[in-house]
Design a protein around this motif. Structure first.
Motif, PDB file in Angstrom:
ATOM      1  N   ALA A  47       0.861  -1.181   0.000  1.00  0.00           N
ATOM      2  CA  ALA A  47       0.000   0.000   0.000  1.00  0.00           C
ATOM      3  C   ALA A  47       0.899   1.234   0.000  1.00  0.00           C
ATOM      4  O   ALA A  47       1.703   1.432   0.910  1.00  0.00           O
ATOM      5  N   VAL A  48       0.783   2.044  -1.058  1.00  0.00           N
ATOM      6  CA  VAL A  48       1.673   3.184  -1.266  1.00  0.00           C
ATOM      7  C   VAL A  48       0.839   4.456  -1.314  1.00  0.00           C
ATOM      8  O   VAL A  48      -0.226   4.498  -1.932  1.00  0.00           O
ATOM      9  N   SER A  49       1.336   5.512  -0.678  1.00  0.00           N
ATOM     10  CA  SER A  49       0.662   6.800  -0.705  1.00  0.00           C
ATOM     11  C   SER A  49       0.735   7.387  -2.115  1.00  0.00           C
ATOM     12  O   SER A  49       1.793   7.415  -2.743  1.00  0.00           O
ATOM     13  N   SER A  50      -0.393   7.876  -2.608  1.00  0.00           N
ATOM     14  CA  SER A  50      -0.416   8.452  -3.958  1.00  0.00           C
ATOM     15  C   SER A  50       0.107   9.881  -3.977  1.00  0.00           C
ATOM     16  O   SER A  50       0.305  10.450  -5.046  1.00  0.00           O
ATOM     17  N   ILE A  51       0.347  10.478  -2.807  1.00  0.00           N
ATOM     18  CA  ILE A  51       0.850  11.852  -2.763  1.00  0.00           C
ATOM     19  C   ILE A  51       2.370  11.901  -2.876  1.00  0.00           C
ATOM     20  O   ILE A  51       2.926  12.671  -3.664  1.00  0.00           O
ATOM     21  N   GLU A  58     -18.413  -0.561   1.719  1.00  0.00           N
ATOM     22  CA  GLU A  58     -19.078  -0.201   2.969  1.00  0.00           C
ATOM     23  C   GLU A  58     -18.118   0.067   4.109  1.00  0.00           C
ATOM     24  O   GLU A  58     -18.430   0.809   5.032  1.00  0.00           O
ATOM     25  N   ASN A  59     -16.939  -0.583   4.103  1.00  0.00           N
ATOM     26  CA  ASN A  59     -16.011  -0.405   5.222  1.00  0.00           C
ATOM     27  C   ASN A  59     -14.576  -0.464   4.717  1.00  0.00           C
ATOM     28  O   ASN A  59     -14.339  -0.552   3.503  1.00  0.00           O
ATOM     29  N   ASP A  60     -13.624  -0.410   5.656  1.00  0.00           N
ATOM     30  CA  ASP A  60     -12.207  -0.374   5.303  1.00  0.00           C
ATOM     31  C   ASP A  60     -11.639  -1.788   5.196  1.00  0.00           C
ATOM     32  O   ASP A  60     -10.613  -2.110   5.787  1.00  0.00           O
ATOM     33  N   ILE A  61     -12.290  -2.648   4.432  1.00  0.00           N
ATOM     34  CA  ILE A  61     -11.872  -4.040   4.288  1.00  0.00           C
ATOM     35  C   ILE A  61     -11.457  -4.286   2.847  1.00  0.00           C
ATOM     36  O   ILE A  61     -12.152  -3.897   1.898  1.00  0.00           O
ATOM     37  N   LEU A  62     -10.304  -4.946   2.675  1.00  0.00           N
ATOM     38  CA  LEU A  62      -9.831  -5.384   1.368  1.00  0.00           C
ATOM     39  C   LEU A  62     -10.006  -6.892   1.262  1.00  0.00           C
ATOM     40  O   LEU A  62      -9.710  -7.631   2.210  1.00  0.00           O
ATOM     41  N   TYR A  75      -8.449 -13.655   1.664  1.00  0.00           N
ATOM     42  CA  TYR A  75      -7.971 -12.893   2.807  1.00  0.00           C
ATOM     43  C   TYR A  75      -8.780 -11.604   2.910  1.00  0.00           C
ATOM     44  O   TYR A  75      -9.084 -10.949   1.897  1.00  0.00           O
ATOM     45  N   GLN A  76      -9.117 -11.241   4.141  1.00  0.00           N
ATOM     46  CA  GLN A  76      -9.710  -9.950   4.416  1.00  0.00           C
ATOM     47  C   GLN A  76      -8.685  -9.130   5.199  1.00  0.00           C
ATOM     48  O   GLN A  76      -8.239  -9.540   6.271  1.00  0.00           O
ATOM     49  N   LEU A  77      -8.291  -7.978   4.643  1.00  0.00           N
ATOM     50  CA  LEU A  77      -7.249  -7.142   5.230  1.00  0.00           C
ATOM     51  C   LEU A  77      -7.826  -5.805   5.668  1.00  0.00           C
ATOM     52  O   LEU A  77      -8.764  -5.279   5.044  1.00  0.00           O
ATOM     53  N   GLY A 100      -3.058  -3.131   6.930  1.00  0.00           N
ATOM     54  CA  GLY A 100      -2.641  -4.331   6.212  1.00  0.00           C
ATOM     55  C   GLY A 100      -2.736  -5.596   7.040  1.00  0.00           C
ATOM     56  O   GLY A 100      -2.306  -6.665   6.577  1.00  0.00           O
ATOM     57  N   GLU A 101      -3.312  -5.523   8.237  1.00  0.00           N
ATOM     58  CA  GLU A 101      -3.446  -6.714   9.078  1.00  0.00           C
ATOM     59  C   GLU A 101      -4.535  -7.634   8.527  1.00  0.00           C
ATOM     60  O   GLU A 101      -5.564  -7.181   8.009  1.00  0.00           O
ATOM     61  N   VAL A 102      -4.288  -8.953   8.663  1.00  0.00           N
ATOM     62  CA  VAL A 102      -5.245  -9.948   8.186  1.00  0.00           C
ATOM     63  C   VAL A 102      -6.381 -10.052   9.196  1.00  0.00           C
ATOM     64  O   VAL A 102      -6.184 -10.408  10.359  1.00  0.00           O
ATOM     65  N   VAL A 103      -7.585  -9.733   8.753  1.00  0.00           N
ATOM     66  CA  VAL A 103      -8.768  -9.834   9.598  1.00  0.00           C
ATOM     67  C   VAL A 103      -9.348 -11.241   9.564  1.00  0.00           C
ATOM     68  O   VAL A 103      -9.772 -11.785  10.581  1.00  0.00           O
ATOM     69  N   LYS A 104      -9.340 -11.858   8.378  1.00  0.00           N
ATOM     70  CA  LYS A 104      -9.917 -13.195   8.221  1.00  0.00           C
ATOM     71  C   LYS A 104      -9.209 -13.909   7.077  1.00  0.00           C
ATOM     72  O   LYS A 104      -8.807 -13.272   6.086  1.00  0.00           O
ATOM     73  N   HIS A 105      -9.038 -15.227   7.174  1.00  0.00           N
ATOM     74  CA  HIS A 105      -8.435 -16.050   6.132  1.00  0.00           C
ATOM     75  C   HIS A 105      -9.285 -17.297   5.956  1.00  0.00           C
ATOM     76  O   HIS A 105      -9.500 -18.054   6.901  1.00  0.00           O
ATOM     77  N   ILE A 106      -9.783 -17.498   4.738  1.00  0.00           N
ATOM     78  CA  ILE A 106     -10.595 -18.667   4.408  1.00  0.00           C
ATOM     79  C   ILE A 106      -9.907 -19.411   3.273  1.00  0.00           C
ATOM     80  O   ILE A 106      -9.498 -18.808   2.279  1.00  0.00           O
TER      81      ILE A 106
END
Length: 989
Positions: A163-167, A192-196, A210-212, A217-223
């Motif tokens: 994840a890189v800043s575009s500025i 809807e939320n801040d989930i990748l 993966y849900q990040l 960048g933390e892994v919220v869920k892994h299926i």
């Protein structure tokens, strides 16, 4: 009556000569640039486009092309605002926009991320990333402003995600997935939320979701789920919790539903959905709302998702048809476009994903059939005055041209296929004769009459503003340099080019306009998906001057596929109209094309086409051609270079041809000689020979001491350069002790090595040009840390007896004795090396009609400019202190470096981006040659290496000449009258 004094006449004649020559100038002034040259800018075939709609100012579209060009185009006209041509060793993979003011590009397999300022194209920042270059990189811009103050740029490749800043390009966070063999296939964002959502495949059959957290960048869920069959890697999230993936055989779809911590799936066979499905099936990255698209070789199908229970076919289009990416209209709706061909028209359809059965727009648009099929569509919307949605689309055609369609018509078009030229030849224009209708020359009687009506209205001051613009365009087109007839000096010609798309285009040398174009049917993609490839363009028929009413024709050769073993194809085109006169599909492959110097009774030039089985096939296949060729076959030789096996072979022809059927136009080949280079010491870098149509004015060279040196002139002379294995890499990859270059001069008939020289500490890349009896080649010297340019000249010592004048008077030697390559030649070689400032992309040499004019090297520099260097600067006989006789001969004092003078640049201050080739074509005027340079850009000019010694310049003052002649006549009359009066007065004394 006494004549005027002789000394006075001589003075006046001298004054006349000085006055007539006073306006001749060798230099080109700034205002002369563009009078005899032109420069055209292109971008290449567009593979990705993103629109940028400003609230104020012009609308733009930023495009990425197959020529590795990033450009910003004006949507109103197609003009280039700015562009960047990226080096081929840094291929750009993806393009996107961020914050409405940056164009973000991902290149080099995902390892280089750049941001460009949208208004002016200046690079804002560059970030290097450590990723696996073996996987396909992904670029995704977060559109949710809740995530951070600026939009984060996500880059995924292999098992890494950044994840890189575009500025400022600073890495906000990075994540490496620890699962072995995983490869990220898609990155999705929750609205809807801040989930990748990151979709990856491990071991071809294990799907990982993966849900990040987008902020950290933390892994919220892994299926993870294993499937009974392997996946091909194409997967799409078509709704909030349903993922669609193709299996490895591309015959079935997995419908995958994500429920909390578990995954359930169902497999659907494509044959149950779409009938007569053939060819490779692709899952198009289209849209959400439960709609997907499947593309096969024969059909394009739209399908609607019915949960994980199955899919429903909504509509099917016969190929050729093209689908655009989804375009977000509202938060819950998207639009997409379908374009398919209907005879001579295309149908442009726009639909919404919320209601696929209905059509928002259906328009029929006429498009030039010589552009081929539509390959890509990029949809864009705008708000009409009634607040409804209007749509426009950028269309990429099969010939690599770019069009903007809107409201049922083509707004503008760009011929960007000219950015990928493969080969160039020239053709003379028709002869202007008395009694020939002007309409026959201009090809269109209506346009001719319309032009005269416009000119008449302009003369009577009745023309409108638009008509005045049209009159000006007609005047430019009908000016002397832009006429469609040949001129006395041979300045007006047709440049006929063959592009990578298989399209043949004729350009006028006057202003570079397109006279005709033809996308050859034999070089177009087939329904089975086989992609043909163009190889070269050659002269086929140039009618004799007594039958000038016959049009000349050209030959185009290609393959029906990309593989070298694919069958060949042949097309013959009229040089004046571009009409295809004949086409032929070979039953053999095409490896080498050999134009012969022979012509049959119909003026068709004979060609040998060598296939992958080393058999030679004669074209044209006519009794006249075969009878003519059989007489010359014993003297026909050719050579082949096998870079992979590191060997050069020489061949002759035999009458027999081992086929399952009799073919009198097929000849077997016999290997006469071979040179095998040791792979552990030398690798073939380049091989060059002189142009077959090069004209040599004289065989002898008179040197300072009045001695004669005879040039070794042979069409069979081949220059070969080899490099040590470690010297074939990039500059600096080898130590000076590990790098060397060996230059060879080889006779192609016998395989005899005439000369061999080794340059220790030299490294490639190597570029060379061969002309007459000399060769110039360019390389890098690791010891001196500078580029070098070396020259080799070879002379024939066996003709030394011809220098004896007494024997010539007494007839003791035979000047008509035949010369054969089988006699061991007595040669003398002179060579020299010089430092050169620039790296070189390509090299050529000027060609003139009779070969009298001095030669110039045309050097394509790393700065994408063309430098004209006089051959005298690379003369191997230059010495530090030349004698007076050598100075009179024209030898320059020896210096260690070759001069680079700004006036030597043929392209002036212009650049020919991604320069690939330089072509020199003789004009009928001996002093002048045409120079055509091509790359992503095109540049043309006329060059006079020895100045225009056989013509008057455009700046010559004819008025001053007439005034001088009148003054001379008046002076003669005055002096005669004055002389008569003086003589009469003397007699009266």
């Amino acid at each position: 009556m006494a004549p005027p004094p002789r000394h006075l006449l001589l003075v006046l004649l001298g004054f006349l000569a000085a006055a007539s020559l006073a306006t001749l100038a060798a230099a080109m002034y700034e205002d002369q640039v563009g009078l005899a040259d032109w420069h055209q800018k292109y971008i290449g075939k567009v593979k990705q486009a993103v629109y940028h709609s400003q609230k104020s100012g012009r609308r733009r579209v930023v495009v990425l092309t197959e020529e590795n060009v990033i450009a910003s185009l004006d949507l109103r006209s197609g003009d280039i605002f700015w562009r960047h041509v990226i080096e081929k060793n840094d291929p750009v993979d993806q393009l996107s926009l961020s914050l409405g003011k940056y164009a973000v590009t991902l290149s080099s397999g995902g390892s280089i991320l750049r941001a460009w300022n949208l208004p002016d194209g200046q690079m804002v920042w560059e970030t290097n990333l450590e990723v696996s270059k073996l996987s396909k990189p992904l670029l995704h811009i977060l559109s949710n402003n809740k995530v951070a103050k600026d939009n984060l740029v996500l880059v995924a490749a292999g098992r890494w995600i950044y994840a890189v800043s575009s500025i400022d390009g600073v890495i906000a966070w990075e994540k490496e997935f620890s699962l072995d063999g995983i490869e990220i296939k898609q990155v999705l964002q929750s609205p809807e939320n801040d989930i990748l959502y990151v979709v990856g495949i491990a071991g071809s059959s294990k799907l990982n979701l993966y849900q990040l957290n987008a902020k950290t960048g933390e892994v919220v869920k892994h299926i993870q789920e294993s499937f009974p069959g392997a996946l091909c890697g194409e997967a799409l999230l078509v709704s909030r919790n349903v993922l669609v993936a193709l299996d490895e055989t591309r015959s079935g779809l997995f419908l995958i539903e994500i429920k909390g911590e578990s995954i359930s799936y169902n497999k659907v066979h494509l044959s149950d959905l779409v009938q007569d499905l053939s060819g490779t099936v692709k899952l198009l990255p289209l849209m959400s709302n439960g709609v997907i698209a499947l593309q096969a070789s024969s059909t394009l199908s739209l399908l609607k998702l019915k949960g994980i229970d199955g899919l429903e076919v909504i509509q099917t289009f016969e190929q050729p048809a093209t689908l655009s990416d989804a375009l977000t209209i509202t938060e819950k709706d998207e639009a997409f476009a379908i374009v398919h061909h209907m005879g001579s028209e295309i149908e442009f359809i726009v639909k919404f994903t919320s209601d696929v059965s209905n059509e928002v727009i259906r328009e029929n648009i006429n498009i030039d059939q010589h552009r081929g099929n539509i390959e890509k569509v990029f949809l864009n919307n705008y708000i009409r005055t009634d607040k409804s949605h209007g749509f426009r689309a950028l269309v990429v055609m099969e010939d690599h041209s770019l069009l903007l369609v809107q409201q049922g018509e083509v707004v503008w078009s760009r011929e960007d296929g000219l950015a990928s030229i493969l080969d160039v030849i020239t053709s003379e224009l028709p002869v202007e004769k008395d009694g020939v209708s002007v309409a026959n020359v201009e090809h269109n009687l209506f346009e001719w009459l319309k032009g005269h009506v416009l000119k008449l209205k302009g003369t009577l001051m009745l023309a409108s503003a638009d008509e005045l613009v049209a009159i000006q365009a007609l005047r430019l087109k009908s000016s002397e340099k832009n006429k469609m007839t040949r001129d006395h000096n041979g300045f007006r010609k047709l440049l006929i080019v063959l592009t990578k798309a298989g399209k043949v285009i004729a350009l006028h040398t006057g202003d570079g306009r397109i006279i005709w174009s033809n996308l050859l049917p034999s070089l177009r993609a087939s329904k089975s998906g086989e992609i043909p490839s163009a190889l070269g363009i050659y002269q086929w028929q140039v009618p004799h001057h007594r039958v000038m009413r016959e049009n000349p024709s050209i030959l185009v050769v290609g393959r029906s596929g990309t593989d070298s073993s694919s069958p060949g194809v042949l097309s013959v085109l009229d040089s004046y109209s571009g009409e295809e006169l004949n086409s032929l599909r070979f039953d053999h492959s095409v490896v080498q094309i050999i134009p012969l110097t022979l012509k049959d009774s119909s003026e068709q030039r004979l060609h040998l086409i060598v296939d992958s089985h080393s058999r030679a096939h004669l074209y044209p296949r006519s009794p006249d051609a075969i009878n003519l060729f059989l007489h010359e076959m014993p003297n026909t030789y050719f050579y082949t270079v096998d870079i992979e096996k590191n060997v050069i072979r020489g061949h002759s022809l035999q009458r027999s041809c081992y086929l399952s059927f009799d073919d009198e136009y097929c000849f077997s080949t016999k290997e006469l000689w071979s040179i095998i280079f040791p792979s552990d010491a030398e690798r073939i870098a380049i091989s060059e020979t002189q142009k077959m149509n090069e004209v040599v004015h004289t065989q002898a060279k008179i040197i300072a001491d009045q001695d004669v040196m005879y040039k070794y002139l042979s069409k069979n002379l081949v220059f070969v350069a080899t490099l040590s294995p470690k010297a074939t890499g990039e500059i600096g990859s080898a130590a000076p002790e590990e790098a060397w270059l060996v230059a060879y001069l080889i006779d192609a008939v016998t395989g005899r090595i005439l000369h061999r020289v080794t340059h220790h500490g030299a490294q490639g890349p190597v570029h060379a040009v061969v002309s007459e009896n000399w060769v110039v080649y360019h390389y890098f010297n690791l010891r001196a840390h500078r580029f070098e340019m070396a020259v080799i000249e070879i002379y024939d010592q066996s003709r030394a007896d011809n220098k004896d004048v007494l024997k010539l008077i007494l007839g003791k030697h035979n000047l008509s004795a035949p010369i054969t390559s089988y006699t061991r030649p007595e040669v003398m070689v002179k060579s020299q090396s010089y430092f050169f400032t620039h790296s070189v992309k390509t090299m050529a040499v000027t060609q003139t009609a009779k070969g009298i004019t001095s030669k110039q090297l045309l050097i394509g520099t790393i700065g994408d400019q063309v430098l004209a260097l006089d051959k005298r600067f690379v003369d191997p006989r230059r010495s530090v202190n030349p004698t007076q006789q050598e100075k009179e001969e024209g030898l320059l004092p020896l210096t260690d470096s070759l001069p680079i003078i700004p006036m030597f640049y043929v392209t002036h201050s212009l650049q020919v981006e991604a320069l690939r080739g330089i072509v020199s074509i003789p004009s009928r005027l001996e002093s002048t040659t045409h120079v055509f340079t091509y790359g992503v850009d095109l540049f043309y000019t006329r060059l006079a290496p020895s100045r225009t010694y056989d013509s008057l310049t455009d700046e010559f003052s004819y008025a001053l000449l007439l005034i001088t002649i009148a003054a001379l006549v008046a002076a003669i009359i005055f002096t005669w009258i004055w002389s008569e009066k003086k003589e009469l007065s003397d007699k009266w004394r």
